[in-house]
Design an enzyme around this catalytic site. Structure first.
Site, PDB file in Angstrom:
ATOM      1  N   ARG A 251      36.100  42.656  28.691  1.00 26.13           N
ATOM      2  CA  ARG A 251      36.344  43.800  29.567  1.00 26.13           C
ATOM      3  C   ARG A 251      36.196  43.351  31.013  1.00 26.13           C
ATOM      4  NH1 ARG A 251      38.400  45.579  25.755  1.00 26.13           N
ATOM      5  NH2 ARG A 251      38.099  47.604  24.710  1.00 26.13           N
ATOM      6  N   GLU A 280      42.388  48.765  36.012  1.00 28.43           N
ATOM      7  CA  GLU A 280      43.668  48.464  35.379  1.00 28.43           C
ATOM      8  C   GLU A 280      44.611  49.647  35.514  1.00 28.43           C
ATOM      9  OE1 GLU A 280      42.832  47.254  31.361  1.00 28.43           O
ATOM     10  OE2 GLU A 280      41.599  45.564  32.001  1.00 28.43           O
ATOM     11  N   HIS A 299      46.251  42.988  29.847  1.00 26.52           N
ATOM     12  CA  HIS A 299      45.408  43.521  28.764  1.00 26.52           C
ATOM     13  C   HIS A 299      46.190  43.531  27.442  1.00 26.52           C
ATOM     14  CE1 HIS A 299      41.692  46.239  28.015  1.00 26.52           C
ATOM     15  NE2 HIS A 299      42.034  45.620  26.905  1.00 26.52           N
TER      16      HIS A 299
END
Length: 328
Positions: A251, A280, A299
């Site tokens: 993360r 993000e 991601h």
């Protein structure tokens, strides 16, 4: 036992069409209803007992930017007083909505392990790409330049190097297996310093600085918790062996991004492969996009065409468990 009312299950239209028969088999004659949420932001909520958030629902949403399809699910979750269980396709449950639900005593389950092999393969690919200077070779190709890996560009052999794998879940364990296969010495950081395996040095998260000076690779594969948030900062970067590299498939909030940029600029960190970020999507103005020693991924480390089936099986298993608990 006869349910007082049909069990209402919220899911996407695609998941409904794909899993309808299998859900019916699990329900085995018990009354249920498959419900889909309105795709429009602000649509009317539906009152449900169970929800399954699949990848097609999340789409391009992030924890920081929620798009309409996911927002419609959230509206229904918040508007369902009888909601008892939500299953999500992801490995983690650190989006704010899940904290809200847990505060209401709603059970939240994840698909931990479904994409562990894929994420571990991505992490391995990042290690190999940086070790073998693939980004440098790709830039030379773009320039139509014949540039052999010689002199200062000569790669260092992986056997004999050291890697600190932070996190000891399914992903971290698989990454460690890959690295040991390449004869890389592995150190593990986990919740507690209890040995992860025989002969495997293990430290607690808070002790990263104690071993940072002798590792070549810092690989993050841990969940985001109060203990791991901001775990890797200027103190850790300053303690690292000069020329170490970072791989983050965990993360973004585990790493202080400003400190990371400085470590990359001053050469303390030789390179980084990053799948996750503090915010993000990564801002177009972030310096990370243009750094030659950084590989940015959106991601996507765990994405593959086999994940959907694995996640579906986990959901169905949890559904069987729920039905069993309701009948006890």
């Amino acid at each position: 036992m006869t349910f007082a009312r049909p069990l209402r299950i919220l899911l996407s239209a695609k998941a409904r069409d794909r899993l309808g028969q299998e859900i019916a088999a699990v329900m085995d004659g018990r009354r249920f209803e498959l419900v889909t949420a309105s795709p429009a932001r602000g649509g009317e909520p539906v009152d449900v007992d169970v929800a399954f958030i699949t990848r097609d629902v999340t789409g391009r949403s992030t924890k920081h930017r929620v798009l309409e399809t996911l927002e419609s699910f959230y509206t229904s979750l918040r508007g369902s007083p009888a909601l008892r269980w939500v299953h999500v396709h992801s490995t983690g449950a650190d989006r704010p909505i899940f904290a809200e639900l847990k505060a209401r005593d709603v059970r939240v389950t994840t698909s931990s392990g479904a994409n562990a092999e894929v994420v571990a393969q991505t992490a391995l690919g990042c290690v190999l790409a940086m070790a073998r200077r693939f980004p440098m070779l790709f830039r030379a190709q773009q320039r139509h330049e014949w540039s052999p890996l010689m002199g200062e560009a000569l790669p260092v052999d992986l056997p004999g190097q050291s890697a600190l794998v932070v996190g000891w879940g399914p992903i971290g364990k698989r990454i460690a297996q890959f690295l040991r296969m390449l004869e890389v010495t592995v150190i593990v950081a986990r919740t507690r310093a209890e040995p992860a395996a025989a002969g495997l040095q293990t430290i607690a998260y808070e002790s990263l600085g104690d071993v940072a000076g002798r590792i070549d690779w810092l690989i993050l594969a841990c969940p985001l918790t109060d203990r791991t948030r901001g775990l890797v900062d200027a103190r850790i970067f300053g303690a690292l062996k000069r020329g170490a590299r970072l791989v983050n498939v965990a993360r973004g909030e585990i790493v202080n991004e400003g400190d990371l940029v400085e470590a990359l600029r001053d050469g303390r960190l030789a390179g980084a492969s990053l799948d996750v970020f503090e915010f993000e999507p990564l801002d177009a103005a972030s310096p990370l996009w243009d750094m030659e020693n950084v590989f940015v991924m959106p991601h996507s480390a765990g994405h593959s065409d086999g994940n959907e089936g694995r996640v579906d099986r986990i959901f169905l298993a949890y559904l069987r468990e729920l039905i069993g608990s309701m009948e006890r």
